[in-house]
Write a protein that holds these residues in place. Structure first.
Motif, PDB file in Angstrom:
ATOM      1  N   CYS A  51      32.335  53.855  50.346  1.00  0.00           N
ATOM      2  CA  CYS A  51      33.257  54.580  49.734  1.00  0.00           C
ATOM      3  C   CYS A  51      33.731  53.723  48.662  1.00  0.00           C
ATOM      4  N   ASN A  52      33.951  52.641  48.596  1.00  0.00           N
ATOM      5  CA  ASN A  52      34.615  51.618  47.394  1.00  0.00           C
ATOM      6  C   ASN A  52      34.252  50.229  47.747  1.00  0.00           C
ATOM      7  N   ARG A  53      34.610  49.504  46.731  1.00  0.00           N
ATOM      8  CA  ARG A  53      34.039  48.007  46.921  1.00  0.00           C
ATOM      9  C   ARG A  53      34.937  47.083  48.196  1.00  0.00           C
ATOM     10  N   ARG A  54      35.933  47.706  48.402  1.00  0.00           N
ATOM     11  CA  ARG A  54      36.811  46.954  49.569  1.00  0.00           C
ATOM     12  C   ARG A  54      36.070  47.341  50.665  1.00  0.00           C
ATOM     13  N   THR A  55      35.658  48.423  50.947  1.00  0.00           N
ATOM     14  CA  THR A  55      34.853  48.511  52.308  1.00  0.00           C
ATOM     15  C   THR A  55      33.474  47.880  52.142  1.00  0.00           C
ATOM     16  N   ALA A  56      32.882  48.093  50.908  1.00  0.00           N
ATOM     17  CA  ALA A  56      31.646  47.054  51.031  1.00  0.00           C
ATOM     18  C   ALA A  56      31.903  45.656  51.230  1.00  0.00           C
ATOM     19  N   VAL A  57      32.869  45.179  50.660  1.00  0.00           N
ATOM     20  CA  VAL A  57      33.171  43.617  50.968  1.00  0.00           C
ATOM     21  C   VAL A  57      33.394  43.540  52.375  1.00  0.00           C
ATOM     22  N   VAL A  88      36.999  46.664  40.053  1.00  0.00           N
ATOM     23  CA  VAL A  88      37.808  45.460  39.751  1.00  0.00           C
ATOM     24  C   VAL A  88      38.447  45.397  38.326  1.00  0.00           C
ATOM     25  N   VAL A  89      39.556  45.651  38.307  1.00  0.00           N
ATOM     26  CA  VAL A  89      40.233  45.803  36.794  1.00  0.00           C
ATOM     27  C   VAL A  89      41.574  44.837  36.818  1.00  0.00           C
ATOM     28  N   TYR A  90      41.937  44.293  35.835  1.00  0.00           N
ATOM     29  CA  TYR A  90      43.346  43.598  35.782  1.00  0.00           C
ATOM     30  C   TYR A  90      44.303  44.497  35.336  1.00  0.00           C
ATOM     31  N   ASP A  91      45.436  44.516  36.033  1.00  0.00           N
ATOM     32  CA  ASP A  91      46.482  45.137  35.795  1.00  0.00           C
ATOM     33  C   ASP A  91      47.982  44.377  36.358  1.00  0.00           C
ATOM     34  N   GLN A  92      49.160  45.024  36.075  1.00  0.00           N
ATOM     35  CA  GLN A  92      50.168  44.141  36.524  1.00  0.00           C
ATOM     36  C   GLN A  92      50.441  43.959  37.997  1.00  0.00           C
ATOM     37  N   LEU A  99      41.080  42.350  49.254  1.00  0.00           N
ATOM     38  CA  LEU A  99      39.699  42.251  49.429  1.00  0.00           C
ATOM     39  C   LEU A  99      38.640  42.893  48.446  1.00  0.00           C
ATOM     40  N   ARG A 100      39.183  43.845  47.976  1.00  0.00           N
ATOM     41  CA  ARG A 100      38.639  44.268  46.655  1.00  0.00           C
ATOM     42  C   ARG A 100      38.151  43.585  45.719  1.00  0.00           C
ATOM     43  N   ASN A 101      38.882  42.658  45.446  1.00  0.00           N
ATOM     44  CA  ASN A 101      38.766  41.306  44.362  1.00  0.00           C
ATOM     45  C   ASN A 101      38.175  40.134  44.756  1.00  0.00           C
ATOM     46  N   LYS A 102      37.455  40.260  45.953  1.00  0.00           N
ATOM     47  CA  LYS A 102      36.994  38.764  46.488  1.00  0.00           C
ATOM     48  C   LYS A 102      35.559  38.858  46.271  1.00  0.00           C
ATOM     49  N   TYR A 103      34.821  37.607  46.464  1.00  0.00           N
ATOM     50  CA  TYR A 103      33.491  37.612  46.373  1.00  0.00           C
ATOM     51  C   TYR A 103      32.716  37.956  45.179  1.00  0.00           C
TER      52      TYR A 103
END
Length: 220
Positions: A51-57, A88-92, A99-103
Motif C-alpha cells: 500500500c506504500n513504499r514502507r510496506t514494500a521495503v 520519498v520527499v525531503y522535509d523538516q 523504512l520508507r527512506n531506505k534502500y
C-alpha cells in the motif's frame, strides 16, 4: 497471498557479485534469474506489492534476510527499491533511517539530495543504516503552546518564567523551566502546583510602574 490494499507495485533491483551468484545457487539452491553486466555483476529484478513504499521495503527486507543474506551479507549495497509514486520527499521531519527512506535507488537518491539543498548526502560507511545521511544538523524548532508554555522538538514542555527586574538595567529576565508534563493540560496544572506563575502578576505590575510614575509626575 496479496491483500486488497497492496495494489502498488515496487521493483527491487539486486546487484550480486559474480562469485556470490554461483555461491548463492550452490549454498541455498535458490535460483534467481539474473543478467551479467559489463562489470561482472549479476543484476536481478523482483517485484513486491504494497500500500506504500514502507510496506514494500519491509516485505523486500524480510525476503532478502530469509533467502539471500546468509550468502550475500548486508543488503545495503546489493538491494535497491524504486520509488514509483514519489513517496520519498525531503522535509523538516525527514528521518534517514525511516523504512520508507531506505534502500533507495540512484535516481531517487539524486532527486532527494537535490531537494535537500545541501542537508543530505550519500551514506558511504561500510554498513550504513540508511541510503542517505545528514550533512547539516536539523534545526531545533520550538512550538509555542501558550504565551508562556513552549514545547521543544523532542516533546519536552518548558515554562517561560519572568524574573524580577534588574535594578541597574531595569530589564526583566526570562528563564525556561523544564516541566515533567507531556501534555498542555497537565503542564498548566503543574505550573500552578509548583507555583511558577506566582510572580507573573507582580512582574507585569513592575513593567507598568514607570509609566504610572511618569504620568503622575506630569500631572503634578
Amino acid at each position: 497471498m496479496m491483500k486488497l490494499n497492496d495494489f502498488q507495485k515496487y521493483d527491487v533491483t539486486l546487484l550480486i557479485p559474480y562469485e556470490k551468484y554461483f555461491e548463492l545457487i550452490y549454498e541455498t539452491k535458490y535460483l534467481l534469474e539474473a543478467r551479467l553486466n559489463s562489470d561482472r555483476i549479476f543484476v536481478a529484478q523482483k517485484s513486491f506489492f504494497g500500500c506504500n513504499r514502507r510496506t514494500a521495503v519491509s516485505k523486500a527486507s524480510d525476503w532478502y534476510n530469509k533467502a539471500l543474506k546468509k550468502v550475500l551479507g548486508h543488503p545495503h549495497d546489493k538491494m535497491f527499491v524504486n520509488d514509483p509514486c514519489g513517496e520519498v520527499v525531503y522535509d523538516q521531519g525527514f528521518v534517514c533511517t525511516d523504512l520508507r527512506n531506505k534502500y533507495l535507488d540512484d535516481p531517487t537518491i539524486d532527486r532527494l539530495i537535490k531537494e535537500a539543498g545541501g542537508d543530505l548526502g550519500r551514506e558511504d560507511t561500510k554498513t550504513p543504516a540508511a541510503s542517505v545521511k545528514r550533512l547539516r544538523k536539523r534545526r531545533k524548532q520550538e512550538v509555542q503552546l501558550t504565551d508562556r508554555l513552549i514545547q521543544s522538538s523532542g516533546g519536552t514542555i518548558y515554562y517561560k518564567m519572568t524574573e524580577l527586574c534588574d535594578s541597574k538595567t531595569g530589564r526583566s529576565k526570562v528563564r525556561k523551566i523544564k516541566l515533567a508534563s507531556k501534555s498542555l493540560i497537565k503542564a498548566k496544572k503543574e505550573v500552578v502546583r509548583r507555583g511558577l506563575d506566582r510572580f507573573e502578576n507582580f512582574a507585569d505590575t513592575k513593567e507598568l510602574l514607570p509609566l504610572k510614575l511618569s504620568t503622575s509626575a506630569k500631572a503634578a
